[in-house]
Design a protein around this motif. Structure first.
Motif, PDB file in Angstrom:
ATOM      1  N   TYR A  98       0.816  -1.029   0.059  1.00  0.00           N
ATOM      2  CA  TYR A  98       0.307   0.339  -0.291  1.00  0.00           C
ATOM      3  C   TYR A  98       1.025   1.507   0.080  1.00  0.00           C
ATOM      4  O   TYR A  98       2.075   1.131   0.988  1.00  0.00           O
ATOM      5  CB  TYR A  98      -0.725   0.131   1.268  1.00  0.00           C
ATOM      6  N   GLY A  99       0.341   2.420  -0.715  1.00  0.00           N
ATOM      7  CA  GLY A  99       1.758   3.568  -0.717  1.00  0.00           C
ATOM      8  C   GLY A  99       0.779   4.386  -0.486  1.00  0.00           C
ATOM      9  O   GLY A  99      -0.342   4.854  -1.563  1.00  0.00           O
ATOM     10  N   LEU A 100       1.016   5.585  -0.352  1.00  0.00           N
ATOM     11  CA  LEU A 100       0.239   7.323  -0.891  1.00  0.00           C
ATOM     12  C   LEU A 100       1.167   8.231  -0.961  1.00  0.00           C
ATOM     13  O   LEU A 100       2.550   8.297  -0.797  1.00  0.00           O
ATOM     14  CB  LEU A 100      -0.589   7.469   0.306  1.00  0.00           C
ATOM     15  N   PHE A 101       0.907   9.468  -1.150  1.00  0.00           N
ATOM     16  CA  PHE A 101       1.521  10.474  -1.295  1.00  0.00           C
ATOM     17  C   PHE A 101       1.125  11.403  -0.923  1.00  0.00           C
ATOM     18  O   PHE A 101      -0.248  11.704  -1.214  1.00  0.00           O
ATOM     19  CB  PHE A 101       2.553  10.785  -2.674  1.00  0.00           C
ATOM     20  N   LEU A 102       1.404  13.009  -0.073  1.00  0.00           N
ATOM     21  CA  LEU A 102       0.987  14.158   0.445  1.00  0.00           C
ATOM     22  C   LEU A 102       1.565  15.610  -0.250  1.00  0.00           C
ATOM     23  O   LEU A 102       2.926  15.394   0.143  1.00  0.00           O
ATOM     24  CB  LEU A 102       0.313  14.191   1.055  1.00  0.00           C
ATOM     25  N   CYS A 103       1.112  15.967  -1.529  1.00  0.00           N
ATOM     26  CA  CYS A 103       1.931  17.170  -1.436  1.00  0.00           C
ATOM     27  C   CYS A 103       1.387  18.320  -0.842  1.00  0.00           C
ATOM     28  O   CYS A 103       0.064  18.782  -0.608  1.00  0.00           O
ATOM     29  CB  CYS A 103       1.965  17.521  -3.430  1.00  0.00           C
ATOM     30  N   VAL A 114       9.799   8.709   3.367  1.00  0.00           N
ATOM     31  CA  VAL A 114       9.878   9.814   3.164  1.00  0.00           C
ATOM     32  C   VAL A 114       9.959  11.048   3.211  1.00  0.00           C
ATOM     33  O   VAL A 114       8.244  11.167   2.476  1.00  0.00           O
ATOM     34  CB  VAL A 114      11.160   9.707   1.823  1.00  0.00           C
ATOM     35  N   TRP A 115       9.929  12.186   3.709  1.00  0.00           N
ATOM     36  CA  TRP A 115       8.835  14.223   4.206  1.00  0.00           C
ATOM     37  C   TRP A 115      10.774  14.753   2.997  1.00  0.00           C
ATOM     38  O   TRP A 115      11.458  14.626   3.531  1.00  0.00           O
ATOM     39  CB  TRP A 115       9.637  13.952   5.132  1.00  0.00           C
ATOM     40  N   TYR A 116       9.725  15.690   3.078  1.00  0.00           N
ATOM     41  CA  TYR A 116      10.083  17.111   2.062  1.00  0.00           C
ATOM     42  C   TYR A 116       9.411  17.691   2.773  1.00  0.00           C
ATOM     43  O   TYR A 116       8.158  17.819   2.916  1.00  0.00           O
ATOM     44  CB  TYR A 116      10.020  16.909   0.159  1.00  0.00           C
ATOM     45  N   ASP A 117      10.064  18.767   2.191  1.00  0.00           N
ATOM     46  CA  ASP A 117       9.217  19.856   2.702  1.00  0.00           C
ATOM     47  C   ASP A 117       8.338  20.288   1.584  1.00  0.00           C
ATOM     48  O   ASP A 117       6.622  20.983   2.199  1.00  0.00           O
ATOM     49  CB  ASP A 117       9.987  21.236   2.676  1.00  0.00           C
ATOM     50  N   GLU A 118       8.128  19.828   0.410  1.00  0.00           N
ATOM     51  CA  GLU A 118       7.155  20.419  -0.507  1.00  0.00           C
ATOM     52  C   GLU A 118       6.150  18.378  -0.797  1.00  0.00           C
ATOM     53  O   GLU A 118       4.790  18.463  -1.343  1.00  0.00           O
ATOM     54  CB  GLU A 118       8.229  19.865  -1.624  1.00  0.00           C
ATOM     55  N   CYS A 119       6.529  17.458   0.362  1.00  0.00           N
ATOM     56  CA  CYS A 119       5.402  16.505  -0.129  1.00  0.00           C
ATOM     57  C   CYS A 119       6.563  15.273   0.850  1.00  0.00           C
ATOM     58  O   CYS A 119       7.497  15.578   1.583  1.00  0.00           O
ATOM     59  CB  CYS A 119       5.424  15.985  -1.258  1.00  0.00           C
ATOM     60  N   LEU A 120       5.156  13.809   0.812  1.00  0.00           N
ATOM     61  CA  LEU A 120       5.536  12.887   1.714  1.00  0.00           C
ATOM     62  C   LEU A 120       5.606  11.684   1.295  1.00  0.00           C
ATOM     63  O   LEU A 120       4.276  11.709   0.357  1.00  0.00           O
ATOM     64  CB  LEU A 120       5.356  12.823   3.085  1.00  0.00           C
ATOM     65  N   LEU A 121       5.964  10.389   0.913  1.00  0.00           N
ATOM     66  CA  LEU A 121       5.844   9.351   0.263  1.00  0.00           C
ATOM     67  C   LEU A 121       5.749   8.203   1.197  1.00  0.00           C
ATOM     68  O   LEU A 121       6.801   8.040   1.478  1.00  0.00           O
ATOM     69  CB  LEU A 121       6.910   8.762  -1.046  1.00  0.00           C
ATOM     70  N   ARG A 122       4.784   7.463   1.206  1.00  0.00           N
ATOM     71  CA  ARG A 122       5.115   6.227   1.749  1.00  0.00           C
ATOM     72  C   ARG A 122       4.492   4.709   1.709  1.00  0.00           C
ATOM     73  O   ARG A 122       3.671   4.943   0.960  1.00  0.00           O
ATOM     74  CB  ARG A 122       4.631   6.775   3.607  1.00  0.00           C
ATOM     75  N   TYR A 123       4.918   3.954   1.836  1.00  0.00           N
ATOM     76  CA  TYR A 123       4.401   2.313   1.611  1.00  0.00           C
ATOM     77  C   TYR A 123       4.919   0.820   2.895  1.00  0.00           C
ATOM     78  O   TYR A 123       5.260   1.742   3.348  1.00  0.00           O
ATOM     79  CB  TYR A 123       4.991   1.730   0.503  1.00  0.00           C
ATOM     80  N   SER A 124       3.540   0.670   2.651  1.00  0.00           N
ATOM     81  CA  SER A 124       4.259  -0.314   3.470  1.00  0.00           C
ATOM     82  C   SER A 124       3.226  -1.512   3.440  1.00  0.00           C
ATOM     83  O   SER A 124       2.567  -1.479   2.457  1.00  0.00           O
ATOM     84  CB  SER A 124       2.962  -0.162   5.188  1.00  0.00           C
ATOM     85  N   ASN A 125       3.492  -2.659   3.579  1.00  0.00           N
ATOM     86  CA  ASN A 125       3.124  -4.299   4.006  1.00  0.00           C
ATOM     87  C   ASN A 125       1.663  -4.535   4.403  1.00  0.00           C
ATOM     88  O   ASN A 125       0.936  -5.307   4.159  1.00  0.00           O
ATOM     89  CB  ASN A 125       3.291  -5.156   3.796  1.00  0.00           C
ATOM     90  N   GLU A 126       1.150  -3.415   5.137  1.00  0.00           N
ATOM     91  CA  GLU A 126       0.210  -3.783   5.765  1.00  0.00           C
ATOM     92  C   GLU A 126      -0.495  -1.970   5.880  1.00  0.00           C
ATOM     93  O   GLU A 126       0.495  -0.690   5.214  1.00  0.00           O
ATOM     94  CB  GLU A 126       0.741  -3.244   7.699  1.00  0.00           C
ATOM     95  N   SER A 127      -1.853  -2.038   5.067  1.00  0.00           N
ATOM     96  CA  SER A 127      -2.617  -0.295   4.939  1.00  0.00           C
ATOM     97  C   SER A 127      -2.353   0.445   5.978  1.00  0.00           C
ATOM     98  O   SER A 127      -2.709   0.391   7.536  1.00  0.00           O
ATOM     99  CB  SER A 127      -4.084  -1.124   4.131  1.00  0.00           C
ATOM    100  N   MET A 128      -2.521   1.377   5.377  1.00  0.00           N
ATOM    101  CA  MET A 128      -2.260   2.089   6.695  1.00  0.00           C
ATOM    102  C   MET A 128      -3.581   3.381   5.861  1.00  0.00           C
ATOM    103  O   MET A 128      -3.448   4.687   6.576  1.00  0.00           O
ATOM    104  CB  MET A 128      -0.612   3.760   6.677  1.00  0.00           C
TER     105      MET A 128
END
Length: 250
Positions: free
Chosen positions: A75-80, A112-126
């Motif tokens: 599972y993965g997502l990004f947020l800007c 990983v976090w940036y000032d402009e975005c974050l991106l994450r993934y996991s083998n468990e749903s978040m």
């Protein structure tokens, strides 16, 4: 887990010209990419999907899944950041997708976090779950001149901006607010959650972040608390794009 950093060297001009990497979290769920090629394939497909959708999303958020079996499901997502253009969002997600593979090459769960975005993934749903399991603190090197006036103003604005973000009618879960601190200084505040959180969960995450500001950042000219699901920040300079930010200015 908490990571603390000095904020001063991260300052940049109002117009973002380059990405600012903040931190990473590679959690203890290691695997052997060569031995588990199915999971590696799912991860690569997921990151490719996130990167490609960053150029299409209009609200700076996207989540997705890859894999078909329990062993290779991911599972993965990004947020800007809510005030940034789609071009900067796309650039940040692409950079984050490459960096996370280098920094967390054998981890099943990573952020990983940036000032402009974050991106994450996991083998468990978040998805749709508030996550404050990992905390990063940043603060300015400089102290304010009147903490007796500054800290109450900061708390009041933070309460306002977190309420606005949690109840944001646009669904972006993002808000900024500013107010005069003195005759020549203004205080700028920002709050944001991932869009999949409910208003209740967003507010809970942001309230937790605000409650931790005193321990890291009170009396400082700038500071932030960053979680996987939300973040708050304040400065005595405008660090967001006022034209595109969903602002409520007095």
């Amino acid at each position: 887990f908490r990571l603390c950093c000095i904020l001063g060297f991260l300052s940049f001009s109002k117009r973002v010209t380059s990405l600012t990497f903040l931190a990473r979290s590679c959690q203890n769920t290691t695997y052997n990419p060569k031995a588990n090629s199915a999971y590696s394939a799912s991860l690569n497909f997921l990151l490719s999907s996130l990167s490609s959708n960053a150029s299409h999303t209009i609200n700076g958020f996207y989540n997705s899944t890859a894999g078909h079996n329990i062993s290779d499901k991911i599972y993965g997502l990004f947020l800007c950041r809510g005030d940034l253009s789609s071009d900067i969002c796309e650039q940040c997600v692409a950079d984050a997708s490459n960096r996370i593979l280098k920094l967390c090459s054998d981890e099943k769960t990573a952020i990983v976090w940036y000032d402009e975005c974050l991106l994450r993934y996991s083998n468990e749903s978040m998805f749709s779950r508030g996550d404050a399991s990992f905390e990063i603190n940043f603060w300015s090197r400089q102290n304010v001149t009147r903490p007796d006036l500054f800290n109450p103003l900061l708390l009041n604005l933070m309460n306002n901006v977190t309420n606005q973000a949690a109840n944001d009618g646009s669904g972006k879960k993002f808000a900024v607010e500013e107010a005069n601190f003195s005759s020549f200084q203004r205080l700028y505040n920002l709050a944001q959650c991932t869009h999949d959180l409910s208003s209740f969960d967003c507010m809970a995450c942001l309230s937790n972040a605000v409650s931790n500001l005193p321990s890291c950042c009170y009396n400082r000219q700038g500071g932030r608390v960053v979680y996987p699901s939300c973040n708050v920040r304040y400065e005595l300079y405008r660090f967001y794009n006022i034209v595109t930010a969903a602002s409520n200015l007095p």
